[in-house]
Design an enzyme around this catalytic site. Structure first.
Site, PDB file in Angstrom:
ATOM      1  N   HIS A  77      -1.775   7.756   3.661  1.00 22.44           N
ATOM      2  CA  HIS A  77      -3.157   7.845   4.139  1.00 22.44           C
ATOM      3  C   HIS A  77      -3.367   8.971   5.146  1.00 22.44           C
ATOM      4  O   HIS A  77      -4.088   8.834   6.131  1.00 22.44           O
ATOM      5  CB  HIS A  77      -3.616   6.509   4.743  1.00 22.44           C
ATOM      6  CG  HIS A  77      -3.773   5.418   3.728  1.00 22.44           C
ATOM      7  ND1 HIS A  77      -2.854   5.188   2.734  1.00 22.44           N
ATOM      8  CD2 HIS A  77      -4.747   4.505   3.545  1.00 22.44           C
ATOM      9  CE1 HIS A  77      -3.257   4.169   1.984  1.00 22.44           C
ATOM     10  NE2 HIS A  77      -4.405   3.738   2.443  1.00 22.44           N
TER      11      HIS A  77
ATOM     12  N   ASP B 105     -12.392   3.296   4.044  1.00 23.02           N
ATOM     13  CA  ASP B 105     -11.953   2.538   5.222  1.00 23.02           C
ATOM     14  C   ASP B 105     -12.557   3.116   6.503  1.00 23.02           C
ATOM     15  O   ASP B 105     -12.605   2.450   7.536  1.00 23.02           O
ATOM     16  CB  ASP B 105     -10.424   2.540   5.324  1.00 23.02           C
ATOM     17  CG  ASP B 105      -9.802   1.495   4.411  1.00 23.02           C
ATOM     18  OD1 ASP B 105     -10.521   0.560   4.012  1.00 23.02           O
ATOM     19  OD2 ASP B 105      -8.616   1.628   4.094  1.00 23.02           O
TER      20      ASP B 105
ATOM     21  N   ARG C 216      -3.939   8.851   0.338  1.00 26.38           N
ATOM     22  CA  ARG C 216      -4.289   7.525  -0.146  1.00 26.38           C
ATOM     23  C   ARG C 216      -4.715   7.578  -1.610  1.00 26.38           C
ATOM     24  O   ARG C 216      -4.289   6.782  -2.421  1.00 26.38           O
ATOM     25  CB  ARG C 216      -5.434   6.928   0.673  1.00 26.38           C
ATOM     26  CG  ARG C 216      -5.853   5.556   0.146  1.00 26.38           C
ATOM     27  CD  ARG C 216      -7.047   4.976   0.876  1.00 26.38           C
ATOM     28  NE  ARG C 216      -7.259   3.603   0.453  1.00 26.38           N
ATOM     29  CZ  ARG C 216      -7.884   3.254  -0.664  1.00 26.38           C
ATOM     30  NH1 ARG C 216      -8.348   4.181  -1.487  1.00 26.38           N
ATOM     31  NH2 ARG C 216      -8.029   1.980  -0.982  1.00 26.38           N
TER      32      ARG C 216
ATOM     33  N   PHE D 234      -1.468   5.667  12.450  1.00 30.39           N
ATOM     34  CA  PHE D 234      -0.740   4.705  13.280  1.00 30.39           C
ATOM     35  C   PHE D 234       0.640   5.253  13.655  1.00 30.39           C
ATOM     36  O   PHE D 234       1.098   5.091  14.791  1.00 30.39           O
ATOM     37  CB  PHE D 234      -0.601   3.364  12.553  1.00 30.39           C
ATOM     38  CG  PHE D 234      -1.915   2.813  12.061  1.00 30.39           C
ATOM     39  CD1 PHE D 234      -3.064   2.932  12.843  1.00 30.39           C
ATOM     40  CD2 PHE D 234      -2.017   2.204  10.831  1.00 30.39           C
ATOM     41  CE1 PHE D 234      -4.282   2.440  12.392  1.00 30.39           C
ATOM     42  CE2 PHE D 234      -3.235   1.709  10.371  1.00 30.39           C
ATOM     43  CZ  PHE D 234      -4.361   1.825  11.149  1.00 30.39           C
TER      44      PHE D 234
ATOM     45  N   SER E  90       0.809  -1.209   0.000  1.00 33.18           N
ATOM     46  CA  SER E  90       0.000   0.000   0.000  1.00 33.18           C
ATOM     47  C   SER E  90       0.848   1.268   0.000  1.00 33.18           C
ATOM     48  O   SER E  90       0.500   2.261  -0.631  1.00 33.18           O
ATOM     49  CB  SER E  90      -0.912  -0.019   1.231  1.00 33.18           C
ATOM     50  OG  SER E  90      -1.595   1.184   1.367  1.00 33.18           O
TER      51      SER E  90
ATOM     52  N   GLU F 278       4.137  -0.955  14.783  1.00 31.75           N
ATOM     53  CA  GLU F 278       4.602   0.383  14.427  1.00 31.75           C
ATOM     54  C   GLU F 278       5.549   0.970  15.464  1.00 31.75           C
ATOM     55  O   GLU F 278       6.469   1.717  15.135  1.00 31.75           O
ATOM     56  CB  GLU F 278       3.404   1.327  14.233  1.00 31.75           C
ATOM     57  CG  GLU F 278       2.507   0.964  13.058  1.00 31.75           C
ATOM     58  CD  GLU F 278       1.561  -0.188  13.349  1.00 31.75           C
ATOM     59  OE1 GLU F 278       1.422  -0.580  14.529  1.00 31.75           O
ATOM     60  OE2 GLU F 278       0.938  -0.707  12.397  1.00 31.75           O
TER      61      GLU F 278
END
Lengths: 310, 329
Positions: B122, B130, B180, B96, B50, B71
Site C-alpha cells: 500500500h 481507504d 495496493r 505504518f 492483505s 508494528e
C-alpha cells in the site's frame, strides 16, 4: 563456557569496583548517566559474572546467551560489566563519550563487539530481545537464554507493552527481563510522573512469571537469578512463561548522600562530588587521577576487533 | 533521428499491459524463497491476508511470526530474529512501517545494520478508497535518509518477482515498496533486474523521463503520446533509489538535454529531489520538471481519480516534457 562463579562476598566486592569505574569514567567524560548504573550495579554484576554464558575473547561466539540493555543510557554500566568480565581492559573505560571511542554515549552495536543491539531510544530493547529468543527457538536452540534489562521509567513506553504482550502470548520461556525498579526518572519519582504500578500484577496478567527481589541484597539477588534461570530451557526444563525479575532498587545506591535523588539520572559528578562518592564507596584517594591510575590509566581498546562480525 | 518508439529490455507497449498485483508477486516469491532457504522468516501485523504473507504462513507456519497490531514490536522482533542468522521479511502498510515504526527502523534496524527486509504494501496514493490515513506519500523520504538502508521500488509484478530473488542475497537493512492495486505489467518476464543499476525502458534523445515504481507505466505511456507527435523521449526506470546509480542518470540527462522525473510520492524528498540534487551538484544544468504529489493530502476515491488529482498522468508527463524541451538549448 564457564562463568566466573563468584561467591556472594566476591560479587559484593565486584559490584563495588564496578560502581567505582562507572563514577570515575562518567566524571572523566564530564558527561553521562550515573543514577541508573549505580541502581542496577548489584544485580547486573551478578548476572554478568555468574549467569551470562559468553566468551570474552569472542563476543560473537554462536552459543552465547544474549544480553540487551534496553535502557541504553546505562551504557557505562554495560561497558564496565563487559570489561570486568574480560572483554577489554578497564583503562579503556576512560575513553567513554570521546570522539572515535567505541564506548558511545548509548551502546552502539557497530562500534563495540559484544553490544548485541544499539539502544538509547527507550522502549525498544525488549522487542529485540524477544525476537532474539524467538530466533533461538526457530533455530532449535532454546537453551540460548536472552536477558534484557529495562528501567522502570522506560516501562511507560508503549512498545514495551507490545513486547510484554507478545512474549506472554508466545510463552517465550528463554527470555528473562530484569527491571530496575528504582522509582526515579528525569522528571521526578515514577509514581508522580506517570505511575506504572501495580507492576508485578501487570506482568502476571500478561502471562509472565514474576519474581520480586531486593536489588541491593546480594543473597536475594542470587536467589532471584537462580529462580529465573531454573525456569528457562537452558537449565533443562522451560517453565512455559517468560520471566520478569522486578528488582527493588535505589538510584545512586552505594553513595548514601546522593541516593534516591532523580536529578542524578543524567548528571556527571564534579570533582569534589566524585571524590565524596568514591569515599562513600570506601575508596580513599587524594585525587581523581589516583582513581584513574587504579583502573590502569587511559588505555587503547584491546578487545575483539571484528566490527562486522555476526 | 528515430522514426518509431524503441522499447528496450523487454518493456511492453501499453496495449499489451495486464493488470496484476505486486503484493501477490511478493507472497508467491516468499513461498518459493522459503522452500529454497530455511533462513527466511516472515512477520506480519494482522495484515497477512492483505500483504499476501498468508501464502507463506500456510506453507511454513513455524517460520511465520504473527505480531498482531503492533508494528513497532514487529520491526524490533525482526531485528532480534536477524541476529540468529535468519532473514526476516516483515510486512504491513507503508505508512505504518515508515511512520509509526520509524524510530525502530532508524535506531534499531538501520543503526545496528540488521539484516531486516521491510516489505511495505500500500505504498503511494493509489491505495484509493481507504483514504488519506492509509495512503503513503512520505515513505521513501522517511527511508532514504537512513544511512544503511537500501531502497527498492518495483514497477510491477514481474519486477517484484525478480527483486525478490535477489533480496535474500543482500546483507543489511532493505526497504521495498509494493502497491495496493493491480498495476500494469510494463516489464515482461525477460526484463532484467540489475541491482545497483537503472533500467532503460524506452530509447530516445528528446529528453529523458526518470520514473520509479508504478509511474514507469505513466512515463512509458507519456513517451508513446509524444512519439505520435514525432518526439522521442527516453525513459529511464530507477528500481533502486538507494544506492542510486548516479553515473547512469547523469549520462542519460547529458545525452538527452532535458529531464522530467515522475513518482508516486511527495515532491519533498523522493526521486525528484534525488535527481535534482545529483544534477545540480554535478553542474548539469538542463531544463528539469519534477512530477510528484504536491503538498496536499489526498482523499478517498478510485486510484485513477486520485492519480489525476495529483497530476500523476501520462498526459501531464508529456506536457511537462514539452515544456522542458522548449527550453532546451
Amino acid at each position: 563456557m564457564p562463568t566466573l562463579n563468584l561467591s556472594v562476598e566476591e560479587l559484593r566486592e565486584k559490584a563495588r569496583a564496578i560502581r567505582h569505574d562507572v563514577l570515575v569514567a562518567i566524571h572523566t567524560a564530564k558527561s553521562g548517566h550515573p543514577g541508573g548504573p549505580l541502581s542496577a550495579a548489584d544485580y547486573l554484576t551478578a548476572l554478568w559474572m555468574n549467569y551470562l554464558n559468553c566468551d570474552p575473547k569472542n563476543p560473537f561466539w554462536p552459543e552465547r546467551d544474549r544480553f540487551v540493555l534496553s535502557n541504553g543510557h546505562c551504557s557505562m554500566l554495560l561497558y564496565t560489566l563487559m570489561s570486568h568480565r574480560g572483554l577489554f581492559s578497564r583503562g579503556y573505560l576512560l575513553t567513554f563519550r570521546t570522539v572515535d571511542s567505541r564506548l558511545q554515549g548509548h551502546p552502539s552495536k557497530t562500534s563495540l563487539p559484544g553490544v548485541e543491539v544499539s539502544s538509547g531510544s527507550l522502549g525498544q530493547g525488549l522487542s529485540v530481545a524477544h525476537g532474539m529468543a524467538l530466533g533461538a527457538r526457530i533455530r532449535g536452540t532454546p537453551e540460548r537464554t536472552v536477558f534484557c534489562n529495562c528501567g522502570d521509567g522506560e516501562l511507560q513506553e508503549g512498545n514495551i507493552w507490545e513486547a510484554i504482550m507478545h512474549a506472554g502470548h508466545r510463552k517465550t520461556d528463554n527470555l528473562v527481563v530484569s527491571a530496575d525498579w528504582n522509582n526515579a526518572q528525569i522528571d521526578g519519582y515514577v509514581e508522580n510522573v506517570k505511575n506504572i504500578a501495580p507492576l508485578p500484577e501487570k506482568f502476571r496478567d500478561f502471562g509472565w512469571r514474576t519474581i520480586e527481589a531486593d536489588g541491593h541484597d546480594m543473597d536475594d539477588i542470587v536467589r532471584a537469578w537462580n529462580e529465573a534461570v531454573a525456569g528457562t530451557p537452558s537449565r533443562g526444563k522451560g517453565c512455559g512463561q517468560p520471566t520478569a525479575i522486578l528488582f527493588k532498587t535505589v538510584m545512586m545506591h552505594g553513595c548514601p548522600t546522593y541516593e534516591n535523588i532523580p536529578g542524578w539520572h543524567g548528571r556527571p559528578p564534579k570533582e569534589d562530588e566524585v571524590m565524596h562518592m568514591l569515599n562513600e564507596l570506601n575508596y580513599n584517594y587524594n585525587t581523581v587521577d589516583e582513581a584513574r591510575a587504579a583502573m590502569g590509566g587511559f588505555q587503547e581498546y584491546d578487545g575483539y576487533g571484528d566490527e562486522d562480525g555476526k | 533521428m528515430a522514426s518509431s518508439i524503441e522499447y528496450t529490455n523487454g518493456i511492453q507497449p501499453s496495449d499489451k499491459w495486464e493488470m496484476i498485483l505486486t503484493r501477490k508477486a511478493y507472497g508467491e516469491m516468499l513461498v518459493e524463497l522459503g522452500k529454497k532457504n530455511e533462513n527466511i522468516v516472515v512477520l506480519d501485523a494482522d495484515l497477512a491476508e492483505s500483504t499476501y504473507t498468508k501464502f507463506f504462513r500456510a506453507e511454513f507456519p513455524e517460520r511465520f511470526v504473527e505480531c498482531g497490531i503492533a508494528e513497532q514490536d514487529m520491526m524490533n522482533t525482526a531485528a532480534g530474529l536477524s541476529t540468529f542468522g535468519l532473514i526476516p521479511f516483515l510486512s504491513s502498510y507503508a505508512i505504518f512501517l515508515t511512520g509509526r515504526a520509524w524510530d525502530q527502523a532508524r535506531n534499531t534496524v538501520d543503526y545496528s545494520k540488521m539484516n531486516v527486509k521491510i516489505a511495505a504494501a500500500h505504498g503511494g496514493i493509489s491505495v484509493g478508497q481507504d483514504g488519506c490515513s492509509h495512503q503513503s506519500m512520505e515513505d521513501l523520504s522517511n527511508m532514504l535518509s537512513l544511512v544503511n538502508m537500501t531502497v527498492l521500488v518495483p514497477a510491477d509484478y514481474w519486477e517484484t518477482r525478480k527483486m525478490m530473488e535477489w533480496i535474500p542475497t543482500h546483507e543489511g537493512p532493505l526497504y521495498f515498496r509494493l502497491g495496493r492495486e493491480k498495476v500494469p505489467t510494463v516489464t515482461s518476464e525477460s526484463t532484467p533486474f540489475k541491482p545497483y543499476h537503472t533500467l532503460e525502458a524506452v530509447g530516445g534523445g528528446d529528453g529523458v523521463f526518470i520514473a520509479t515504481g508504478l509511474m514507469l507505466s505513466r512515463a512509458v505511456h507519456a513517451a508513446e503520446l509524444l512519439a505520435k507527435e514525432g518526439i522521442f523521449s527516453r525513459v529511464l526506470h530507477v528500481p533502486m533509489l538507494k544506492p542510486m546509480n548516479d553515473e547512469e542518470i547523469l549520462q542519460a540527462v547529458k545525452e538527452t538535454g532535458a529531464v522530467v522525473t515522475i513518482e508516486e510520492h511527495s515532491i519533498y524528498g523522493g526521486l525528484g529531489s534525488l535527481v535534482a540534487r545529483l544534477l545540480l551538484s554535478n553542474d548539469v544544468h538542463v531544463p528539469t520538471r519534477i512530477i510528484g504529489i504536491p503538498d496536499i493530502y489526498l482523499m478517498s476515491g478510485k486510484p485513477e481519480e486520485l492519480l489525476v488529482k495529483a497530476g500523476l498522468t501520462a498526459e501531464n508527463g508529456a506536457a511537462k516534457m514539452k515544456e522542458a524541451l522548449a527550453l532546451r538549448k
